[in-house]
Design an enzyme around this catalytic site. Structure first.
Site, PDB file in Angstrom:
ATOM      1  N   GLU A  72       0.777  -1.231   0.000  1.00  0.00           N
ATOM      2  CA  GLU A  72       0.000   0.000   0.000  1.00  0.00           C
ATOM      3  C   GLU A  72       0.819   1.296   0.000  1.00  0.00           C
ATOM      4  OE1 GLU A  72      -3.503   0.336  -0.042  1.00  0.00           O
ATOM      5  OE2 GLU A  72      -3.355  -1.774  -0.618  1.00  0.00           O
ATOM      6  N   SER A 446     -46.345 -33.879  39.320  1.00  0.00           N
ATOM      7  CA  SER A 446     -46.024 -34.056  40.738  1.00  0.00           C
ATOM      8  C   SER A 446     -44.933 -33.125  41.238  1.00  0.00           C
ATOM      9  CB  SER A 446     -45.611 -35.510  40.993  1.00  0.00           C
ATOM     10  OG  SER A 446     -46.680 -36.379  40.733  1.00  0.00           O
TER      11      SER A 446
END
Length: 792
Positions: A72, A446
């Protein structure tokens, strides 16, 4: 030249007042995703469109820095922010074609563009970029500029910054990248799609090799480094976020909590949500749920092949197999060959596997929920080449598998403060996002009975009180069918001690208790324990658990039994931190207080007190905000019901759990009519957990699939891990209780000569009844008890 210089100076003076201040880059806040963690810092999930993991320049390896400079801006260390030759090239493109092609941007100019400007290719934007680059170079050091660049640059596939790119393309940190991989990532800023190693590997390799050549020319690498790197194949592939532990049901709850407070900012502000989840226990819960559901599924047989791939060769099948995802631990695979004693297959991950008889003998054909076919002795009866199957690797063996149709919900929490330690909402979140641990609710059967028995103990009954376990019929009005409640076994025990009735889960005893105590007394105690009483039926059916509750609500309820009688409320989020570690919100959980409690107020609304609170609130730091859990159960009553619930595991319907070899665990099974819902809720003094198993569309699990068979094994598997190395804790007998030997048949105080007597606990003011003199026992009574009609 003078005219040109004057013109540029004029443009500069004109544009400069409208430029952003480069000083802002020193305090810039990057858009980073929301992260969710366990209490011990394990990453559970990440949310946000941009994948970014901020880094410092010192953490970026030199080879990656040099690769980017070569690609770059090789003159980055020397220029003042702009590259005159590159700008002249861009100007010529503008004059000749009317648009800027290459840009001529330095790294500094790219920082200016990415942080402050748009990405449009116009002269005005380019000139602003130049001016900003010059300002940035005057404001920041070269290393500071590079650090900003490495954190903001877009590198394709939602990766922003080099850390995210290394993870997404290679599943690595930047320090672990090879030279070839570093050069490949450095080639992406120019054109993240055109040079992408996943979508365009040929062009990506050309770009990579060019960068490697530039690095050699610039003296960044040696010739041998170049040759080795150029010969490296393209290995990039998409990697998800590297999680320490995947817990999507938990993560989704945490995400919603953050979104409710911060709205869409939650996804970009780098927030870190720390949950109360214990990583070890969460993993154990997930494994236990998966194992429990797969075991249920095996018991009910092989449902057959659902999909056959087209074509007649491996290449055809491989291409189609890629369209079928793995479902958790169940891998997608295609059958390559089948013989009498072996299935050969290839998985979606391209692994060739063989399934031996031990891995497919379970697959007797499913005929109905209560019936399966004969033993499988030939694999060809099950599969053929081209069949899509699911396989599981477990216990050093490949298994033929199938995705369970049955589901589960699981919650474990700390009974001292309600902190959720583990939560599982189903077999697989990505197949069904409905969280069965917290949403909906199913009949508890239950599982409600401990509340009824607690109410009975508070009313003056004792664990030795006799209640008649015998048929009863309730007349219905307006022509409705009479109600005839039944025991699940269809048998009756006759007059039965309260303790035995609980650990044997006798429905008719519960019905008689509620009729005697009154429905309001059961509703009252449920409300004291923290249940929403609006969810409870106002009739005798409450005795059989016709309330629809979630595993989270059941775990909260049983926390009262686990912690000694205090009501706590659940919470999942401990705190939310900013990206820099500042605590923004925190939960000050209501907790049990056992000593030095004089200065703490009792919570009157635990759900309100457990909310996430902003730390900047003027009230947050006050000691008064730390509330303590209210006592809702007398210590003596708690001791009695806790001891009775321990018997459920030692000698009752949850006896399978006794294999854990502990005396300090307790709980209660639950099953609804026709075995539609199976439950187990149980606890240790340090941990309470509730599990539900059933189908999303209610239907029977099978005639023998009670809570003790379908749900209890999941709880056992979880507790085996969660309680490992936890010392056994036995309760201390509270003052005001006595232990006495009783006759197990009559519940009366035992005579000295009775060798079959058992120990029982009583309130000191309510001791066992004295044994009836033998002369007064009716001749036709073999037990010396009152007649059943006198026992409700």
């Amino acid at each position: 030249m003078l005219i040109g210089t004057g013109s540029l100076a004029g443009v500069y003076l004109y544009l400069k007042p409208g430029l952003p201040d480069a000083e802002l880059l020193k305090t810039v806040q990057l858009q980073t995703p929301l992260q969710v963690f366990t209490s011990d810092g394990q990453l559970l999930a990440q949310f946000g469109e941009k994948r970014r993991e901020p880094t410092t320049i010192n953490e970026v390896p030199l080879k990656l820095v040099r690769a980017f400079l070569a690609a770059e801006d090789d003159n980055f260390r020397n220029h003042l922010g702009i590259d005159p030759l590159g700008l002249l090239r861009a100007a010529w493109q503008l004059i000749s074609s009317g648009q800027i092609q290459s840009g001529g941007s330095t790294i500094t100019m790219q920082v200016a563009k990415n942080y402050f400007l748009s990405h449009e290719r116009t002269f005005a934007r380019k000139f602003n970029e130049i001016l900003l680059a010059l300002e940035i170079e005057k404001t920041l050091t070269k290393d500071e500029i590079l650090e900003l660049y490495f954190n903001v640059i877009f590198l394709g596939h939602r990766a922003y910054g080099v850390n995210a790119a290394a993870q997404i393309y290679y599943g690595k940190t930047t320090n672990d990248l090879t030279l070839a991989e570093a050069a490949m990532i450095a080639g992406l800023p120019k054109a993240p799609s055109k040079y992408n190693p996943i979508t365009n590997p040929t062009r990506a390799k050309e770009r990579r090799d060019w960068i490697l050549g530039r690095m050699l020319k610039l003296g960044f690498i040696e010739k041998s480094d170049l040759n080795q790197a150029i010969n490296q194949p393209i290995t990039a592939m998409l990697h998800g976020v590297q999680l320490d532990l995947a817990a999507p049901y938990v993560a989704e709850e945490a995400r919603r909590a953050a979104l409710e407070i911060f709205n869409d900012r939650a996804y970009i502000d780098g927030l870190r949500v720390y949950t109360t989840i214990n990583g070890k226990q969460q993993k154990a819960a997930q494994n236990a749920v998966i194992k429990g559901l797969l075991e249920y599924d095996k018991r009910h047989g092989w449902r057959g092949i659902k999909t056959k791939l087209s074509g007649d060769n491996l290449n055809d099948w491989k291409s189609q197999l890629a369209n079928h995802k793995n479902i958790g631990a169940l891998k997608a695979a295609v059958v390559v060959a089948a013989t009498e004693n072996q299935i050969s297959a290839i998985t979606r991950d391209k692994e060739m596997i063989k399934i031996e008889p031990a891995g497919f003998n379970w697959a007797r054909v499913h005929q109905s929920v209560d019936s399966i076919g004969s033993t499988v002795n030939d694999a060809r009866r099950l599969v053929q080449p081209g069949d899509l199957i699911r396989v599981l690797y477990d216990q050093d063996l490949w298994w033929l598998a199938q995705q369970p149709e049955v589901e589960a919900g699981f919650v474990a929490l700390d009974p001292e403060n309600g902190a959720i330690r583990a939560m599982v909402g189903g077999f697989n979140y990505f197949e069904s996002k409905f969280n069965r641990a917290t949403q909906g609710g199913r009949l508890v059967g239950s599982g409600i009975k401990p509340l009824i028995y607690t109410a009975a103990l508070e009313s003056g009954m004792t664990p030795a009180t006799l209640i008649n376990d015998s048929p009863v019929v309730f007349d219905q009005t307006e022509g409705a069918t009479d109600w005839r409640p039944q025991n699940s076994s269809g048998t009756f025990l006759g007059p039965t001690r309260l303790r035995k009735a609980l650990y044997r889960s006798r429905n008719l005893v519960s019905v008689r208790l509620v009729r005697e105590l009154g429905i309001d007394s059961v509703i009252d105690i449920a409300g004291r324990f923290g249940l929403d009483t609006a969810k409870l039926p106002r009739d005798l059916s409450i005795s059989l658990g016709t309330a629809s509750l979630t595993p989270l609500e059941m775990a909260e309820t049983y926390a009262v039994f686990a912690n000694g009688g205090f009501k706590v409320k659940h919470h999942l989020i401990d705190r939310i931190e900013s990206a820099n570690g500042t605590i923004l919100y925190q939960t000050r959980a209501v907790s049990v207080c056992r000593e030095n409690c004089e200065k703490r107020l009792v919570s009157i609304d635990a759900a309100f007190d457990n909310r996430l609170q902003p730390t900047q609130s003027e009230f947050f730091d006050l000691e008064l905000t730390e509330r303590m859990a209210p006592r809702v159960l007398n210590p003596r009553i708690h001791f009695l019901i806790d001891d009775m619930l321990r018997d459920v595991i030692q000698v009752g319907t949850a006896k399978k759990a006794s294999k854990l070899g502990r005396k300090d665990i307790a709980g209660k099974t639950g099953t609804t009519n026709d075995q539609v819902d199976a439950w187990f809720s149980g606890y240790h003094p340090t941990l309470v957990a509730s599990v539900w198993v059933g189908f999303d569309q209610p239907k029977t699990l099978g005639r023998s699939e009670y809570g003790g068979r379908a749900a209890l094994p999941i709880w056992i598997e979880f507790m085996r891990t969660a309680l490992k190395n936890i010392p056994e804790r036995n309760p201390t007998l509270p003052a005001g209780l006595i232990a006495t030997r009783i006759d197990p048949d009559t519940g009366a105080k035992a005579l000295n000569s009775e060798s079959a007597s058992i120990r029982e606990f009583f309130l000191i003011e309510n001791p066992p009844k004295e044994p009836a003199p033998k002369a007064l026992v009716p001749a036709d009574s073999g037990s010396g008890m009152s007649s059943p009609q006198q026992l409700f």
